[in-house]
Design a protein around this motif. Sequence first.
Motif, mmCIF file in Angstrom:
data_model
loop_
_atom_site.group_PDB
_atom_site.id
_atom_site.type_symbol
_atom_site.label_atom_id
_atom_site.label_comp_id
_atom_site.label_asym_id
_atom_site.label_seq_id
_atom_site.Cartn_x
_atom_site.Cartn_y
_atom_site.Cartn_z
ATOM 1 N N GLU A 279 0.794 -1.222 0.000
ATOM 2 C CA GLU A 279 0.000 0.000 0.000
ATOM 3 C C GLU A 279 0.830 1.277 0.000
ATOM 4 O OE1 GLU A 279 -2.352 -0.144 3.510
ATOM 5 O OE2 GLU A 279 -0.639 -0.284 4.883
ATOM 6 N N LEU B 100 -4.318 -2.340 -3.286
ATOM 7 C CA LEU B 100 -4.279 -1.343 -2.217
ATOM 8 C C LEU B 100 -3.440 -0.137 -2.602
ATOM 9 C CD1 LEU B 100 -3.963 -3.563 0.995
ATOM 10 C CD2 LEU B 100 -6.020 -2.589 -0.051
ATOM 11 N N GLN C 76 -4.721 3.723 -2.792
ATOM 12 C CA GLN C 76 -4.065 4.775 -2.015
ATOM 13 C C GLN C 76 -3.630 5.924 -2.908
ATOM 14 O OE1 GLN C 76 -0.304 5.123 -1.789
ATOM 15 N NE2 GLN C 76 -0.489 6.841 -0.372
#
Length: 862
Positions: free
Chosen positions: A786, A808, A812
């Motif tokens: 992430e 992820l 983000q």
Amino acid sequence: MVLELVGGAFLGAVFNVLLERIASPEVLSFLKGKKMNNRLLKKLKLILLSVHGVLDDAEGKQITNPAVKEWLDELKDAAYEADDLLDEIYTRSKYGAAEVCNFDFNSWSSFENEVEEKMEEIIEKLEFIAKQKDFLGLTGDIGVKIPQKTPTTSIVEGSNVYGRDDDKEYPSINFDAFQKASGLHTFLQLSLVDPPICLFNKVPKDLFMKLRRLRVLSLVGARGSLNELLHFIAKLRHLRYLDVSQTQIKKLPGSICTLYNLQTLKAARCPHLTELPRNMHCLVNLRYLDISFSRLERMPLHMSKLKSLQKLSNFFVSKESASSIGELGELSHLRGSLMIQNIKNVVDPKDAMKASLKDKRNLDKLTFDWGRSADTENSQHEKNILEKLQPNTNLEALEIVHYTGTQFPTWLGDPSFFHLVSLSLNHCKYCHILPSLGQLPYLKELHISKFKELVSIGPEFYGVSGCTGNQHFPSLEILTFYGMPAWEKWIHAGESEGCKVFPCLRELHLEECPQLSGDLPTFLPSLTNLTMRYCNQISTSLPRAPAMRSLHVDNCWKVEILEELMGCRESLESLEIYNSCHSLKSFPLDFFPYLKSLVIWGCENLESLTTSAPQTEGTLELLASLNSLCIWRCHNFVNFPHAGLPTPNLASLKVRYCSKLSSLPKQMHTLLPSLKELQVWSCPEIKSLPNGGLPINLKSFKIRDCDNLFARRLDWNMSCLASLEHFSVEGKCEDVESFPEEGLLPSTLTQLEIQGLSNLKTLDMKGLQNLTSLKKIQILDCCKLESLGEGGTLPLSAVDLDIWKCPLLKEQWQRENKPNISGNHGIWICDQYIEVDEQHDLWCSQNLYTAIQHKYFMICTT
């Protein structure tokens, strides 16, 4: 796109055509019939002869003398003007006013009135040019022989096709120049850039209609529809060369058949082409027809009228006109290769005889194809057809495909075919006996495949009744048997009588012969390459082959490899064992002292590699030849030699899917000084590297599904590997949340791959800071990643970042509207290109072509 004419060789060919036209009955009769002065032709001929002799000298001098180059340019223009005029006279005379007016000649009467005036203008121009040769110091042989027969063509076959001097190259589309090039002789569609630019699609089609002097039109690979252009192609009355290969064309329009001067027509690799024009027989000057790799199923009727045809790639026999195969008999000038397809549609063997293949001395390669769906209820009928298709003994290569007879005719294998060097018999599903081929004196390659009914090969194959010079297959170098599901026995005749069998054989391939269990040839003195694949019943002795250098064994379970290869211990250089030799438990590396490459794959009982010489860590007998070693899917493999691999020249070591192996070779750092590539995949029991670590000259290290080993990566001392360029890690590695650690990787690294690390959350920027040579980073399938970390940026050397299946990270970045990187980088997220502005740190969408001016990165989730 067109190429510039480069000199004398091609211009000389144009002169030959001019001289042939001058002497042709058609031109002479035209002038006589119109009561024109014959002295003009004689004068033109003398001028051409006087200039022709200095062409070679001019070609050489034009490179350093601009005046000679300019002289050649002027000569080319005048020669083409003469060619245009004589071409028009020839065509009108040969085909008549009624026909030629159909393809838009100037009116007949006006043309007659202009001929004499045009010829005088051309002669005046050529006279002036000819006088200049003396001032330029051009010399040479002024004699030239006028062709007694119609020349093959002034168009150069293949890719080296040239046009006149005012032809232009078009690196960019310049239609103004195109409009002015009314004298253009050559137009080539070329792909000189990637991705290719289709010039044809960029040029207005009406421009082509103005290029009335075109001799060469090549549209190879043109995309889009060609129908509009080809519909009006009859207006290009001088066209001699037309190539529409590798296009989506479905049929050639009938208008092509009015191009009476056409000599070359290519429509190869057109996957949608299903039909040729009905009046193809009108192209009486056609010499080259290539329709290979198309979807055609029939030929137009009256193909026999194409008397000038020299090259015909394919001839299709159709159900509607099965006797059409007989039309080949009239094409007496055929040469090169010919494929006759759908022979299953031939009804009467007499029609096959009419093809007169026996009389065609210049055909050097023939393919007889009955068709994929061919079947028969009368195998004797098929044999009779093949009997009547007997070729000339000058034949060099023959292929017979999908033949539905049970036996072959007697001519196949006759020693009179002393030029035959290559023979392929494929998909002959009903044949239960091979032809007698052993007495073909110069046969070098023989390929036999897909004989479903053949059970045994015996004396008939060799032709024992006529053992010429006590040898069978005296020149054969390559022999392949492939896809023979019922073949059980191979009986070798002649050996007991003292005859030599396969004395020159270099390669023997036995593939997918699952029932073969009989003897192989006992002695092959010239054999260098033996391949056996899916012959799992073979358990008898392999041939004695003292010269063998390469052995490939694949799914041959019963072969005893070591016992069978005693005779070639010192010649073997490459050995590959795939899912075979199941009795093999230990492989002594020094059994083959000159082995360079060894692959052992799926040898289920193999436990170890050994050396027979006594070994201690201080004294090892070196195996200096081995360069590459791969052990793959040997699940019982547990040991390398006790003291390590004494292979100083080993460059590649790959150990894959060896579930019981607990350690890599000892003393790698000293015994493997030449190792450049190391792969360790799916060896879960390996927990650490040997003492001393990795070889210092290693360039590529790939580790996959070795979690126990990867857990001790900080002990590897990789930062000292001054040559390492590529590092790849793949596997769950559940304890890894951040990677790579600071100082782990050497500064020499150029490529880093990270895949499948199930708990990886952060790419550690500090661990990348010192990688000043890093160019490419790939991160794949790290579902918890992430962040690209904090405390630094990517190395400035990095130009390629690919991130796949890291959802992820994508979320983000979308949420924060920017990635945590700086510098002038371009980024791919799915299908949108984005550039990070160095000064404003803003996101802005850019066109694909902008990307090539920037460093770029890719981020994808699919």
